[in-house]
Motif scaffolding. Structure first.
Motif, PDB file in Angstrom:
ATOM      1  N   PHE A 128      24.782  64.036  45.792  1.00 14.14           N
ATOM      2  CA  PHE A 128      25.295  64.995  46.778  1.00 14.14           C
ATOM      3  C   PHE A 128      26.815  64.897  46.901  1.00 14.14           C
ATOM      4  O   PHE A 128      27.531  65.890  46.742  1.00 14.14           O
ATOM      5  CB  PHE A 128      24.638  64.750  48.137  1.00 14.14           C
ATOM      6  CG  PHE A 128      25.241  65.569  49.246  1.00 14.14           C
ATOM      7  CD1 PHE A 128      24.920  66.903  49.395  1.00 14.14           C
ATOM      8  CD2 PHE A 128      26.142  64.994  50.132  1.00 14.14           C
ATOM      9  CE1 PHE A 128      25.486  67.672  50.410  1.00 14.14           C
ATOM     10  CE2 PHE A 128      26.711  65.748  51.151  1.00 14.14           C
ATOM     11  CZ  PHE A 128      26.385  67.089  51.289  1.00 14.14           C
ATOM     12  N   TYR A 129      27.325  63.687  47.176  1.00 16.38           N
ATOM     13  CA  TYR A 129      28.762  63.524  47.386  1.00 16.38           C
ATOM     14  C   TYR A 129      29.546  63.708  46.088  1.00 16.38           C
ATOM     15  O   TYR A 129      30.684  64.188  46.110  1.00 16.38           O
ATOM     16  CB  TYR A 129      29.071  62.176  48.044  1.00 16.38           C
ATOM     17  CG  TYR A 129      28.637  62.166  49.488  1.00 16.38           C
ATOM     18  CD1 TYR A 129      29.385  62.832  50.458  1.00 16.38           C
ATOM     19  CD2 TYR A 129      27.472  61.522  49.885  1.00 16.38           C
ATOM     20  CE1 TYR A 129      28.979  62.852  51.783  1.00 16.38           C
ATOM     21  CE2 TYR A 129      27.056  61.538  51.205  1.00 16.38           C
ATOM     22  CZ  TYR A 129      27.817  62.206  52.152  1.00 16.38           C
ATOM     23  OH  TYR A 129      27.415  62.237  53.465  1.00 16.38           O
ATOM     24  N   GLY A 130      28.940  63.357  44.967  1.00 13.70           N
ATOM     25  CA  GLY A 130      29.594  63.606  43.686  1.00 13.70           C
ATOM     26  C   GLY A 130      29.804  65.093  43.462  1.00 13.70           C
ATOM     27  O   GLY A 130      30.890  65.528  43.051  1.00 13.70           O
ATOM     28  N   ALA A 131      28.765  65.891  43.734  1.00 12.51           N
ATOM     29  CA  ALA A 131      28.880  67.344  43.574  1.00 12.51           C
ATOM     30  C   ALA A 131      29.817  67.947  44.620  1.00 12.51           C
ATOM     31  O   ALA A 131      30.593  68.861  44.328  1.00 12.51           O
ATOM     32  CB  ALA A 131      27.495  67.986  43.670  1.00 12.51           C
ATOM     33  N   LEU A 132      29.770  67.421  45.844  1.00 12.02           N
ATOM     34  CA  LEU A 132      30.577  67.964  46.937  1.00 12.02           C
ATOM     35  C   LEU A 132      32.067  67.690  46.756  1.00 12.02           C
ATOM     36  O   LEU A 132      32.897  68.583  46.910  1.00 12.02           O
ATOM     37  CB  LEU A 132      30.095  67.372  48.265  1.00 12.02           C
ATOM     38  CG  LEU A 132      30.742  67.897  49.539  1.00 12.02           C
ATOM     39  CD1 LEU A 132      30.439  69.382  49.730  1.00 12.02           C
ATOM     40  CD2 LEU A 132      30.241  67.087  50.734  1.00 12.02           C
TER      41      LEU A 132
END
Length: 124
Positions: free
Chosen positions: A29-33
């Motif tokens: 999630f945070y990688g994509a965000l």
């Protein structure tokens, strides 16, 4: 968190990490965000994964320890201190509570987790 090449001033927010039941899902999630890339620190550190942007550490995600009093996943802000042991002693004197006593974090220094008198948790 902003990266620095010098020590943070005492009391400055200097690090954040997230402890969750599913670190891989959170990292995705945070990688994509934010475009974070992760470096798993291995079994010795419980697969704590350091998030980086352009090669500089900005945060971390790790596996959540067993819940205490129903506590769920949470971000923890760490405040810079010159001496975690002395600061932990001052926390108790000031009416706070040391939740995880100071301990070594490899060669990175020492850390502790505490709560202020209202119950808000923070790290050192």
């Amino acid at each position: 968190m902003t990266s620095r090449d010098t020590a943070w001033p005492e009391g400055t927010p200097a690090w954040v990490d997230l402890m969750v039941a599913d670190p891989k899902r959170a990292a995705a999630f945070y990688g994509a965000l934010f475009g974070w890339r992760f470096a798993d620190q291995g079994e010795e550190y419980g697969h704590y994964a350091i998030a980086t942007i352009e090669g500089r550490a900005v945060a971390a995600i790790g596996p959540q320890p067993p819940p205490v009093d129903g506590q769920g996943a949470a971000w923890t802000t760490y405040l810079a201190v010159a001496d975690a042991d002395k600061t932990a002693a001052k926390i108790s004197e000031a009416g706070g509570q040391v939740l995880l006593p100071p301990g070594d974090v490899g060669e990175s220094g020492r850390m502790a987790i505490a709560a202020d008198p209202t119950g808000a948790a923070f790290g050192l």
